[in-house]
Design an enzyme around this catalytic site. Structure first.
Site, PDB file in Angstrom:
ATOM      1  N   SER A  98       0.861  -1.182   0.000  1.00 22.86           N
ATOM      2  CA  SER A  98       0.000   0.000   0.000  1.00 22.86           C
ATOM      3  C   SER A  98       0.894   1.228   0.000  1.00 22.86           C
ATOM      4  O   SER A  98       2.072   1.152   0.375  1.00 22.86           O
ATOM      5  CB  SER A  98      -0.882   0.003   1.254  1.00 22.86           C
ATOM      6  OG  SER A  98      -1.483   1.257   1.472  1.00 22.86           O
ATOM      7  N   TYR A 117      -2.426  -1.291  10.253  1.00 19.54           N
ATOM      8  CA  TYR A 117      -2.397  -1.335   8.792  1.00 19.54           C
ATOM      9  C   TYR A 117      -1.055  -0.869   8.227  1.00 19.54           C
ATOM     10  O   TYR A 117      -0.376  -1.616   7.510  1.00 19.54           O
ATOM     11  CB  TYR A 117      -3.542  -0.506   8.204  1.00 19.54           C
ATOM     12  CG  TYR A 117      -3.607  -0.595   6.696  1.00 19.54           C
ATOM     13  CD1 TYR A 117      -4.091  -1.744   6.082  1.00 19.54           C
ATOM     14  CD2 TYR A 117      -3.161   0.441   5.889  1.00 19.54           C
ATOM     15  CE1 TYR A 117      -4.134  -1.851   4.698  1.00 19.54           C
ATOM     16  CE2 TYR A 117      -3.194   0.349   4.511  1.00 19.54           C
ATOM     17  CZ  TYR A 117      -3.679  -0.798   3.922  1.00 19.54           C
ATOM     18  OH  TYR A 117      -3.702  -0.904   2.553  1.00 19.54           O
TER      19      TYR A 117
END
Length: 313
Positions: free
Chosen positions: A160, A172
């Site tokens: 990401s 995350y």
């Protein structure tokens, strides 16, 4: 300058058209195929004529994907947080690919929640995300590598833009930074085996990774379980503004995910895949530049986006 631009375009065009041969005979194993990127990639590779081995988390997701595609796609169930499930999936793949090996492993399974200010979260909140996004990815890779080496194929890891610059608290970004480091290290280790390792670093896209529950409801649960002292230090205004900013980020998330799927496909079928792919304008124009700026400058920019807590100095 125009000539240089033309040469650059021609070079990229050549690399994009320089595909590996015998794609119809090559096997690809993809995790996280119930929905989102993994689901769409599986369908796109089937349309290209490849042999797709798709791992889904639920029986419902597995059956639906099987119905929506052709005989070139086969499904299995996989929970990347459970070692026994990973071992079973690896044996299933081994039985399917045989001596030719596995051309591509796509580690796509991932979760994004819980996320929020780090102090609002618990160890279990971090572990829940890291176990799927990082530890599960590592364990799946370790089990599949002998088959990938046999085929001299490639590993494609879903990271990401949050793996390049930490824009939100929680597990995350922590997990995605780990994916970057793991991918870099195995890419160097596998170089002499003829195995390529690619990293996909999308910007902000609208997928199921954000969850189905209302954002404000999720944030309210995090807020209300905090000790009163912690809530007082942030203040109700902080909670409200922070939640509104997250809503705005999700509202402007790109709904068209085709650039991500095409990047993943290119990493699988190109003779010259890139090390990193950055699909999304926000990735190219915001997150990657932020990651390359001096840290104090990035800190200054991102901290100005956060609300000011009640006990700020």
């Amino acid at each position: 300058m125009a000539a240089l631009t033309d040469l650059s375009f021609m070079y990229r065009w050549f690399k994009n058209c320089n595909l590996v041969g015998n794609l119809s005979e090559k096997y690809v194993f993809i995790t996280g195929c119930d929905s989102g990127f993994g689901n769409l990639l599986a369908k796109q590779l089937v349309d290209r004529g490849m042999q797709v081995l798709a791992a889904c988390f639920t029986e419902e997701g597995s059956q639906k994907l099987q119905r929506d595609t052709s005989y070139r796609l086969q499904t299995t169930l996989l929970d990347v947080t459970k070692s026994e499930s990973i071992k079973a999936a690896a044996q299933w793949v081994r039985d399917k690919v045989g001596e030719q090996g596995l051309w591509a492993l796509v580690n796509n399974a991932g979760v994004g929640l819980p996320s929020g200010p780090n102090e609002w979260l618990t160890k279990d909140d971090f572990v829940k995300v890291i176990n799927v996004n990082l530890v599960g990815l590592i364990e799946v890779t370790l089990h599949m590598l002998p088959m990938v080496k046999r085929a001299r194929g490639r590993v494609v890891n879903m990271s990401s833009s949050g793996g390049r610059v930490a824009v939100i608290g929680g597990g995350y970004c922590v997990s995605k930074f780990g994916v970057e480091a793991f991918s870099d290290s195995i890419r160097r280790e596998l170089y002499y085996f003829g195995v390529k390792v690619c990293i996909i670093e999308p910007g902000n896209y609208r997928t199921a990774i954000l969850g189905k529950e209302n954002l404000e409801s999720r944030m309210r649960k995090l807020w209300e379980r905090l000790p009163q002292e912690t809530r007082d230090s942030y203040g109700e205004d902080y909670f409200r503004i922070y939640t509104d900013k997250l809503k705005n980020i999700m509202q402007v998330a790109e709904p068209r995910v085709r650039d991500v799927i095409n990047s993943m496909e290119h990493a699988i079928v190109s003779r010259s895949p890139r090390i990193r792919y950055n699909p999304g304008l926000d990735a190219k124009l915001l997150y990657i530049p932020l990651a390359k700026l001096p840290t104090p400058v990035t800190d200054f920019i991102l901290s100005r986006y956060l609300p000011r807590p009640a006990d700020s100095v």
